[in-house]
Enzyme design. Structure first.
Site, PDB file in Angstrom:
ATOM      1  N   LYS A 101       0.859  -1.184   0.000  1.00 36.37           N
ATOM      2  CA  LYS A 101       0.000   0.000   0.000  1.00 36.37           C
ATOM      3  C   LYS A 101       0.896   1.235   0.000  1.00 36.37           C
ATOM      4  O   LYS A 101       1.840   1.336   0.780  1.00 36.37           O
ATOM      5  CB  LYS A 101      -0.912   0.017   1.237  1.00 36.37           C
ATOM      6  CG  LYS A 101      -1.917  -1.114   1.306  1.00 36.37           C
ATOM      7  CD  LYS A 101      -2.924  -1.101   0.195  1.00 36.37           C
ATOM      8  CE  LYS A 101      -3.939   0.008   0.360  1.00 36.37           C
ATOM      9  NZ  LYS A 101      -4.910   0.028  -0.762  1.00 36.37           N
ATOM     10  N   ASP A 119       0.934 -17.676  -8.419  1.00 36.19           N
ATOM     11  CA  ASP A 119       0.649 -18.541  -9.566  1.00 36.19           C
ATOM     12  C   ASP A 119      -0.821 -18.920  -9.673  1.00 36.19           C
ATOM     13  O   ASP A 119      -1.513 -19.055  -8.656  1.00 36.19           O
ATOM     14  CB  ASP A 119       1.455 -19.840  -9.448  1.00 36.19           C
ATOM     15  CG  ASP A 119       2.861 -19.712  -9.969  1.00 36.19           C
ATOM     16  OD1 ASP A 119       3.035 -19.192 -11.083  1.00 36.19           O
ATOM     17  OD2 ASP A 119       3.791 -20.144  -9.258  1.00 36.19           O
ATOM     18  N   GLU A 129       6.733 -10.780   3.062  1.00 37.23           N
ATOM     19  CA  GLU A 129       8.141 -10.646   3.450  1.00 37.23           C
ATOM     20  C   GLU A 129       8.295  -9.190   3.887  1.00 37.23           C
ATOM     21  O   GLU A 129       8.581  -8.315   3.084  1.00 37.23           O
ATOM     22  CB  GLU A 129       9.044 -10.961   2.269  1.00 37.23           C
ATOM     23  CG  GLU A 129       8.789 -12.333   1.684  1.00 37.23           C
ATOM     24  CD  GLU A 129       9.129 -12.436   0.209  1.00 37.23           C
ATOM     25  OE1 GLU A 129       9.268 -13.567  -0.256  1.00 37.23           O
ATOM     26  OE2 GLU A 129       9.239 -11.407  -0.481  1.00 37.23           O
TER      27      GLU A 129
END
Length: 187
Positions: A101, A119, A129
Site C-alpha cells: 500500500k 501462480d 516478506e
C-alpha cells in the site's frame, strides 16, 4: 489483462475466485486490498552463523502471535514473515501480483522482497516478506490493510497450475507465515 473491480466482484460472486473472509469494501478499481493476520515468523539470529538455503534450518524462525489490541513492532532494518488474513483460491486462468500500500510504503514498510507473484492454481494464505526501511520502528496491527492483490486473466488456463503433483508446489495450502522451503530445491 488486469481485472477491474467489476471483474473481481464477478469472479468472486460466481465462485471462480475464492477469497475468505471476503469484504466487498476491499475491492479497489484494479485490485483487492489484503489485510495482515496476527501471526509473524521472526528470525532467531543467535541460532546460526548464517542462513544456508541448501539446509533445512527448522529453528531458524519462531512463530509469534500478537494478542488482540496489540501491535507487532517492526524495527529499522528488521525482516519478518507475516501473512494475509484472507485465504485465496486462484483458478487455473488467473494469476496475481502482490503490491504494498502506497501510504505504508511512504512510511518505509516493504511488504515483499521478491515473492510478489501468485501462480494460477494457488490455494492458501499469502506470505508477506515484511521489512522496515525507515529509521523508526513501525507498529503493525492485525487486520490492517498492508497490500493489494492485482489479478491477471491469462491468455489460456495453465496446463499445469500451481498445486499440480508434478510441480512440487511447496507452499500450496499454506496457513500463516510459512518459512522458506528453499532446501527442497536441492534434493
Amino acid at each position: 489483462m488486469i481485472l477491474s473491480d467489476r471483474d473481481i466482484r464477478s469472479a468472486i460472486d460466481s465462485g471462480h475466485l475464492g477469497i475468505s473472509p471476503f469484504d466487498p469494501t476491499m475491492v479497489q478499481p484494479s485490485s483487492i486490498d489484503v489485510r495482515l493476520d496476527r501471526y509473524f515468523r521472526v528470525f532467531n539470529n543467535a541460532r546460526y552463523t548464517h542462513i544456508d538455503p541448501k539446509q533445512e534450518q527448522e529453528d531458524l524462525t519462531s512463530l509469534v502471535e500478537v494478542k488482540e489490541g496489540d501491535a507487532f513492532i517492526l524495527h529499522p532494518g528488521e525482516f519478518v514473515l507475516g501473512s494475509t488474513l484472507e485465504e485465496f483460491a486462484l483458478p487455473a486462468d488467473l494469476a496475481g501480483r502482490l503490491e504494498g500500500k502506497s501510504s505504508l510504503g511512504r512510511l518505509g514498510l516493504l511488504t515483499h522482497s521478491t515473492a510478489g507473484f501468485i501462480d494460477p492454481g494457488f490455494n492458501g494464505y499469502i506470505t508477506f516478506e515484511l521489512s522496515n526501511a525507515s529509521n523508526l520502528p513501525i507498529a503493525l496491527y492485525p487486520e490492517m490493510k498492508v497490500g493489494q492483490l492485482a489479478l491477471f486473466m491469462m491468455s489460456s488456463p495453465a496446463e499445469t497450475p500451481y498445486g499440480s503433483g508434478s510441480l512440487g508446489s511447496k507452499y500450496q495450502g499454506q496457513r500463516g507465515p510459512t518459512a522458506s522451503k528453499a532446501y527442497m530445491n536441492f534434493r
